[in-house]
Motif scaffolding. Structure first.
Motif, mmCIF file in Angstrom:
data_model
loop_
_atom_site.group_PDB
_atom_site.id
_atom_site.type_symbol
_atom_site.label_atom_id
_atom_site.label_comp_id
_atom_site.label_asym_id
_atom_site.label_seq_id
_atom_site.Cartn_x
_atom_site.Cartn_y
_atom_site.Cartn_z
ATOM 1 N N VAL A 1 0.878 -1.173 0.000
ATOM 2 C CA VAL A 1 0.000 0.000 0.000
ATOM 3 C C VAL A 1 0.911 1.217 0.000
ATOM 4 N N LEU A 2 0.938 1.927 -1.113
ATOM 5 C CA LEU A 2 1.860 3.051 -1.290
ATOM 6 C C LEU A 2 1.314 4.329 -0.668
ATOM 7 N N GLY A 3 2.204 5.224 -0.300
ATOM 8 C CA GLY A 3 1.797 6.519 0.207
ATOM 9 C C GLY A 3 1.337 7.426 -0.921
ATOM 10 N N ASP A 4 0.333 8.262 -0.628
ATOM 11 C CA ASP A 4 -0.111 9.233 -1.637
ATOM 12 C C ASP A 4 0.041 10.675 -1.147
ATOM 13 N N THR B 1 3.844 -6.003 7.144
ATOM 14 C CA THR B 1 4.993 -5.270 6.627
ATOM 15 C C THR B 1 6.295 -5.920 7.076
ATOM 16 N N TYR B 2 6.370 -6.305 8.341
ATOM 17 C CA TYR B 2 7.567 -6.997 8.830
ATOM 18 C C TYR B 2 7.788 -8.293 8.055
ATOM 19 N N SER B 3 6.735 -9.097 7.904
ATOM 20 C CA SER B 3 6.870 -10.366 7.196
ATOM 21 C C SER B 3 7.283 -10.153 5.742
ATOM 22 N N ALA B 4 6.693 -9.137 5.097
ATOM 23 C CA ALA B 4 7.012 -8.869 3.696
ATOM 24 C C ALA B 4 8.477 -8.478 3.527
ATOM 25 N N LEU B 5 8.967 -7.608 4.386
ATOM 26 C CA LEU B 5 10.358 -7.170 4.274
ATOM 27 C C LEU B 5 11.316 -8.331 4.498
ATOM 28 N N CYS B 6 11.033 -9.162 5.503
ATOM 29 C CA CYS B 6 11.895 -10.329 5.746
ATOM 30 C C CYS B 6 11.855 -11.288 4.561
ATOM 31 N N LEU C 1 15.039 -4.417 -1.910
ATOM 32 C CA LEU C 1 14.062 -3.491 -1.290
ATOM 33 C C LEU C 1 13.990 -2.147 -2.019
ATOM 34 N N SER C 2 14.466 -2.090 -3.242
ATOM 35 C CA SER C 2 14.488 -0.811 -3.956
ATOM 36 C C SER C 2 13.090 -0.306 -4.303
ATOM 37 N N ARG C 3 12.108 -1.204 -4.346
ATOM 38 C CA ARG C 3 10.737 -0.790 -4.660
ATOM 39 C C ARG C 3 9.884 -0.559 -3.413
ATOM 40 N N VAL C 4 10.486 -0.680 -2.246
ATOM 41 C CA VAL C 4 9.751 -0.442 -0.998
ATOM 42 C C VAL C 4 9.583 1.063 -0.789
ATOM 43 N N ALA D 1 14.815 -1.450 11.884
ATOM 44 C CA ALA D 1 16.174 -1.965 11.734
ATOM 45 C C ALA D 1 16.451 -2.355 10.284
ATOM 46 N N ILE D 2 15.491 -3.005 9.638
ATOM 47 C CA ILE D 2 15.659 -3.431 8.250
ATOM 48 C C ILE D 2 15.790 -2.220 7.325
ATOM 49 N N LEU D 3 14.967 -1.201 7.552
ATOM 50 C CA LEU D 3 15.002 -0.012 6.699
ATOM 51 C C LEU D 3 16.092 0.972 7.110
ATOM 52 N N ASP D 4 16.730 0.712 8.251
ATOM 53 C CA ASP D 4 17.767 1.591 8.786
ATOM 54 C C ASP D 4 17.247 3.016 8.954
ATOM 55 N N ASP D 5 16.033 3.097 9.505
ATOM 56 C CA ASP D 5 15.412 4.395 9.748
ATOM 57 C C ASP D 5 14.519 4.265 10.974
ATOM 58 N N TRP D 6 14.945 4.854 12.071
ATOM 59 C CA TRP D 6 14.214 4.772 13.330
ATOM 60 C C TRP D 6 13.382 6.023 13.613
#
Length: 344
Positions: free
Chosen positions: A70-73, A109-114, A123-126, A167-172
């Motif tokens: 689900v993308l941001g708009d 979202t956690y499951s998808a990223l893993c 993850l370039s399209r995340v 942690a996965i996205l390296d953005d807290w």
């Protein structure tokens, strides 16, 4: 002789589950993303992922996962709904205009990223900014997280998902760490266990979510009495691990409690032979690991049981990170440190 897992049978079991689950699991279709992740985790822990899944298999799974994003708009209405859905239950996005039904959730979202990482995606399209903003919207005043908008459900499971995502996205920037730590500390019981909410029963699953969240935030020192917490976890050994006091051993807690023990530095204090033997008793003749001996398997108990087995037998399998359910080498590249292995 060391206890052995039926590796090839389990690999076949996960292959079957990736192709389709039995009708008894129809009610869990909205959590299909988690089952995909679990099957990939199980195959990775067995060292069989590349053997079972071809390059084309991986490509198709990656495309299915991205189709759930689900993308941001850029609107305030959309912000809290971004990330990944739990599955394709409601069909393509353009055929479902009811926002709550077409919503992402932090577990999905956690499951998808893993899963994407396990499949070799970069993850370039995340839509990373949208996911971070969704986390910011979903954190409550208490410091805990809701899984998605419009629910009163909130507990350490979703704190863990938010921390793992960050942690996965390296953005807290989407997580108020101090508030999350304060909530986790409020869930620490005098017996050393940790709970779903303050003053509730200590539980092995919530122990893992709390301890792993603190580890990801670099705040394990916030546990009021770390040795007492380690003792509570170690005392859950009853052949295998039990999830609560006076409950039978259950294969999934070889991960939930076993991983917490790893993170708390208690690896050398585990009766690895007993835990391994219990997990082998939970194997089925057609592959997979069941919750209890002589029952039917499911992907959750199979995957987590296998990862728990690898903690007890670290030299025979790929090393898995207790914090992210990813290979330790991949977690290290993400900046997540390996677990301490001794209690000293």
């Amino acid at each position: 002789m060391a206890t052995q897992l039926a590796v090839d049978s389990h690999a076949r079991y996960f292959r079957i589950c990736l192709n389709g689950l039995p009708r008894q699991m129809t009610s869990l279709d909205a959590a299909r993303m988690t089952f995909v992740q679990l099957c990939l985790v199980g195959l990775t822990a067995l060292g069989k992922l590349d053997e079972v899944c071809s390059a084309e298999d991986k490509r198709q799974m990656i495309e299915w996962i991205y189709a759930q994003q689900v993308l941001g708009d850029g609107t305030e209405l959309n912000a809290a709904y971004c990330g990944f859905r739990g599955g394709s239950l409601f069909g393509p996005h353009d055929l479902c205009d009811y926002v709550p039904a077409n919503s992402a959730n932090v577990a999905g979202t956690y499951s998808a990223l893993c899963a994407l990482l396990l499949l070799g995606d970069d993850l370039s399209r995340v839509d990373k900014p949208a996911i971070v903003e969704a986390l910011r919207c979903l954190q409550q005043d208490s410091g805990c997280f809701a899984p998605h908008p419009g629910t009163t459900e909130r507990d350490p499971r979703f704190i863990y998902c938010a921390c793992a995502i960050s942690a996965i996205l390296d953005d807290w920037s989407g997580v108020d760490k101090d508030a999350a730590v304060e909530y986790i500390v409020s869930c620490c019981n005098p017996d050393g266990g940790m709970t779903q909410a303050p003053f509730q029963e200590s539980h092995g699953g919530h122990l893992y979510c709390c301890v792993s969240s603190l580890a990801l935030m670099g705040r394990l020192d916030a546990i009021p009495d770390r040795q007492r917490t380690l003792k509570w976890a170690l005392q859950r050994q009853n052949g295998g691990y039990q999830g609560r006091v006076n409950k039978p051993a259950d294969s999934c807690y070889s991960f939930w409690v076993g991983a917490a023990v790893e993170l708390l530095g208690g690896h050398d204090l585990v009766d690895a032979a007993q835990v391994s033997a219990f997990l082998v008793q939970c194997e089925t003749r057609f592959g997979g690991i069941a919750k209890f001996p002589d029952e039917f398997p499911d992907p959750l108990h199979a995957a987590l049981g296998i990862v728990g087995f690898t903690f007890c037998n670290p030299d025979g399998f790929p090393r898995m990170s207790p914090t992210l359910l990813l290979p330790e080498s991949l977690a290290h590249r993400l900046g997540v440190k390996a677990a301490k292995t001794t209690s000293g």
